[in-house]
Structures are given as structure tokens and as C-alpha cells.
Enzyme design. Sequence first.
Site, mmCIF file in Angstrom:
data_model
loop_
_atom_site.group_PDB
_atom_site.id
_atom_site.type_symbol
_atom_site.label_atom_id
_atom_site.label_comp_id
_atom_site.label_asym_id
_atom_site.label_seq_id
_atom_site.Cartn_x
_atom_site.Cartn_y
_atom_site.Cartn_z
ATOM 1 N N CYS A 178 51.164 -38.250 -32.639
ATOM 2 C CA CYS A 178 50.472 -38.919 -33.746
ATOM 3 C C CYS A 178 49.953 -37.874 -34.729
ATOM 4 O O CYS A 178 49.351 -36.897 -34.342
ATOM 5 C CB CYS A 178 49.252 -39.682 -33.220
ATOM 6 S SG CYS A 178 49.673 -40.869 -31.976
ATOM 7 N N GLU B 228 51.153 -42.448 -41.686
ATOM 8 C CA GLU B 228 52.309 -42.581 -40.777
ATOM 9 C C GLU B 228 52.368 -43.949 -40.127
ATOM 10 O O GLU B 228 51.345 -44.519 -39.765
ATOM 11 C CB GLU B 228 52.124 -41.613 -39.609
ATOM 12 C CG GLU B 228 52.466 -40.213 -39.885
ATOM 13 C CD GLU B 228 52.291 -39.363 -38.626
ATOM 14 O OE1 GLU B 228 52.154 -38.151 -38.775
ATOM 15 O OE2 GLU B 228 52.279 -39.909 -37.505
HETATM 16 N N1 SAH Z 1 41.395 -43.621 -32.328
HETATM 17 C C1 SAH Z 1 42.061 -44.358 -31.290
HETATM 18 C C2 SAH Z 1 43.566 -44.305 -31.426
HETATM 19 C C3 SAH Z 1 44.084 -42.927 -31.236
HETATM 20 S S1 SAH Z 1 45.775 -42.614 -30.851
HETATM 21 C C4 SAH Z 1 41.644 -43.815 -29.931
HETATM 22 O O1 SAH Z 1 40.969 -42.802 -29.886
HETATM 23 O O2 SAH Z 1 41.983 -44.434 -28.918
HETATM 24 C C5 SAH Z 1 46.149 -43.320 -29.313
HETATM 25 C C6 SAH Z 1 46.020 -42.424 -28.091
HETATM 26 O O3 SAH Z 1 46.739 -41.180 -28.203
HETATM 27 C C7 SAH Z 1 44.597 -42.080 -27.787
HETATM 28 O O4 SAH Z 1 44.354 -42.289 -26.419
HETATM 29 C C8 SAH Z 1 44.537 -40.619 -28.125
HETATM 30 O O5 SAH Z 1 43.494 -39.972 -27.467
HETATM 31 C C9 SAH Z 1 45.909 -40.140 -27.714
HETATM 32 N N2 SAH Z 1 46.297 -38.839 -28.276
HETATM 33 C C10 SAH Z 1 45.788 -38.206 -29.345
HETATM 34 N N3 SAH Z 1 46.386 -37.013 -29.527
HETATM 35 C C11 SAH Z 1 47.300 -36.882 -28.549
HETATM 36 C C12 SAH Z 1 48.226 -35.864 -28.199
HETATM 37 N N4 SAH Z 1 48.347 -34.754 -28.908
HETATM 38 N N5 SAH Z 1 49.005 -36.074 -27.116
HETATM 39 C C13 SAH Z 1 48.909 -37.222 -26.402
HETATM 40 N N6 SAH Z 1 48.054 -38.216 -26.689
HETATM 41 C C14 SAH Z 1 47.253 -38.063 -27.744
#
Ligand code: SAH
Length: 362
Positions: free
Chosen positions: A351, A101
Site C-alpha cells: 500500500c 491509489e
Molecule cells: N488505516 C487502516 C488501513 C491500513 S492498510 C489500518 O490501519 O488498518 C491495511 C493493513 O495493511 C493494515 O493492517 C496495515 O497495518 C497493513 N500494512 C501497512 N503497511 C504494510 C506493509 N508494508 N506490509 C504489510 N502490511 C502493511
Amino acid sequence: MSTHVETPTPIKPSIYGLTLEQLTAWLGERGHKKSRAVQVWELLYRKRVTDFAAMEGVHAEAIKLLQDSFAIQTLTEHTKQESSDGTIKFLFKLSDGNLIETVMMRHKFGLSVCVTTQVGCNIGCSFCASGLLAKSRDLTSGEIVEQIMKVQLNLDSREQGERVSHVVVMGIGEPFDNYEHMSNFITVIKDHKGLAIGPRHITVSTCGLADKIREFADSDLQTNLAVSLHAPNDELRTRIMKINRAIPIAKLMDAIDYYLERTNRRITLEYILLKDVNDQREHALELAALIGDTRRALANVNLIPYNPVDEHSQYQRSTQESITAFYDTLKKQGISVSVRLEHGADIDAACGQLRSKQMKEA
Ligand code: SAH
């Protein structure tokens, strides 16, 4: 009866995976001078030529060399969803058939793209859709750069003169678990002779791999850093992010302090708000205390209202009142805080959602 089996053409790597320095060295080893590499680079990133044969003005011999060793494009557009707020979510098919994505979002300050760095993710955070599918491989730097190029080419085809100005490395995957490729990717998109996306317009988000945070601090990448903190104490953080067992908060904070000392740049601490799990006043106070006086000057807390990943999720989104109360409590403690705006709520926004839906349907 004998059947003729065709040998598949070997898949060539994308030239987007090379930094200008690497391209210069590669062509140099084959007898071409630096100006030729710059010429090819500008055609790739400024003119956005997607076919070596169409590289006007480049020596035919160099074109042949490049054609024999590299592809330009290796991704194909599988699905594209456009939201009413202008967000576009792409699902790209990699040359091995895997789907990834990429999301483009519109802001007042410009256009940002959120890129994927791995096929799946092994960190396994309990609230995240990306971890539903275990990591099958890292993306190459070429595949990460190509996500930006695909989006930019899409914009180019609309002829509105729009340009990708910001990048967030927050898609599926843990970028610091694919450090080399992530680092090459940033070097490519920053390059002044190419896309020239400013390092302050690029944000890399990590779940908190402490050693890599230190390596990043020592590097010359100079982008913004965001760390997924999500809880103010080990008991809670381990419950929602299993990585906290291996890298507990104290160890993470040491790495963050090292980063702040080395770079003197601001850092974002991401904090997902899960109803009745980590969204109470006591959690906000504990978070403010954890940040403390020394880190306060450089830390910005970004509150992320939880995006439910599917109907079976064990978590719920915090209420608007709790979000506001959490925000206010931090503010009163003198912490710089913001709430993440949502984009594309009508198009599988969280995401990993679009991808996991497609994989289930496939
Ligand atoms: N691996 C990286 C990038 C992840 S995505 C990391 O862990 O930071 C970016 C952000 O979105 C991260 O802070 C992650 O924890 C958050 N995230 C993941 N799933 C989510 C969800 N369902 N709702 C809101 N934020 C989410």
C-alpha cells in the site's frame, strides 16, 4: 498590455457522494418526486452513464439542475499497472492534482477493490508506506465511490461481464479518521438499487480508533471490521504503532468487546509479521492469551507478511518458517487464523508504494 485572466470553473462535487436518500431529498427540494431520483440513481450505478446529457428519459429540467450543481466524474486515470496475476493498480489524479491509489484484485470468490480514504495518513505506523506522506486532506465520499466506479467502468469496457463484488477499505488513510465520508461511501455502494455490494462483502480496516469502533458498532453499516493489532502487548505495539500511546491495547479491547457484543459479528485482527520484532513463538502465545476464551469464538487473526516499503526500511519480512510456526502456534491454541495472500507482487504491491514512488519522481 493587459492580460486576460480566465476565472477557473469552480469544481463541482461528484454526485457519487450522495446516498439515494440524499439525492431524493435534494431533488425533492427542487420539486422532483422520488421516482426521478431512483431513475437517476439507476442510470448512474446500473447503466453507469457518466454524462448527465446522456441520461435518457430523465426530465430535461432535472438534468439541467444536476448539471449545474454536480459533476459525475472528478478523477482522471494517471497510471495503470496490470500484474501477471490479474491485479490492477490504478493511480488516480484528484481534481486538486493529488494522486491516490486504488487496487483491483482477482480472487476465486470474485473481484475486490481496495480503496483509499485520505490523501496521506497521520497515524504514522512505522512499517507503513502510506504514512511516509502526511495527510493533506480527507477524501470526499464521492471520491471514494468514484474509485469503485472507475474500476467497474474499466471492467465494463472489457465486455467480460465482470463485476466488483467485494470492497476492502484498506488503502491509504485511516477510514475512521474520515468517518462521515467513509460511512456515506458504504451506504452508496451497498444500495440495492445501485451497485448492491453486500455488507458482508465489504471490510473496513482501522488502526484501532476506539471511539469510532463503538460508533461503528452502533451504526447500521453492517460491514465486516478489521483491526490492525500487530502486537500482543503495549510495549511492542507502541514501538511499532505510535497511536498505541493514545489508545493502548486495553482500551482498544474494550471497544472491540463492545463491538462483538453489539453486533455478534466476526472480527478480523490483523497482525503484520516483522522479522525478529513480533514474530516469535512467545508473541503468538501472548496474542492467543490476549484474545482469550471470550473473544476466540468471533475473532479471526489475519497474518500479514510484511511488505518492505523501500530499501531503507528498518524492518524485514519474517521468514517462511517463522510465518508457518506463528500460524501453527495460534492454531494449536484454538485461534482461527489465516495468512494474507499477496497480490500484484510484481507491481509495487505494498500500500502506498506506487503513490510514494510517483511523488518522489514528480
Ligand atoms: N488505516 C487502516 C488501513 C491500513 S492498510 C489500518 O490501519 O488498518 C491495511 C493493513 O495493511 C493494515 O493492517 C496495515 O497495518 C497493513 N500494512 C501497512 N503497511 C504494510 C506493509 N508494508 N506490509 C504489510 N502490511 C502493511
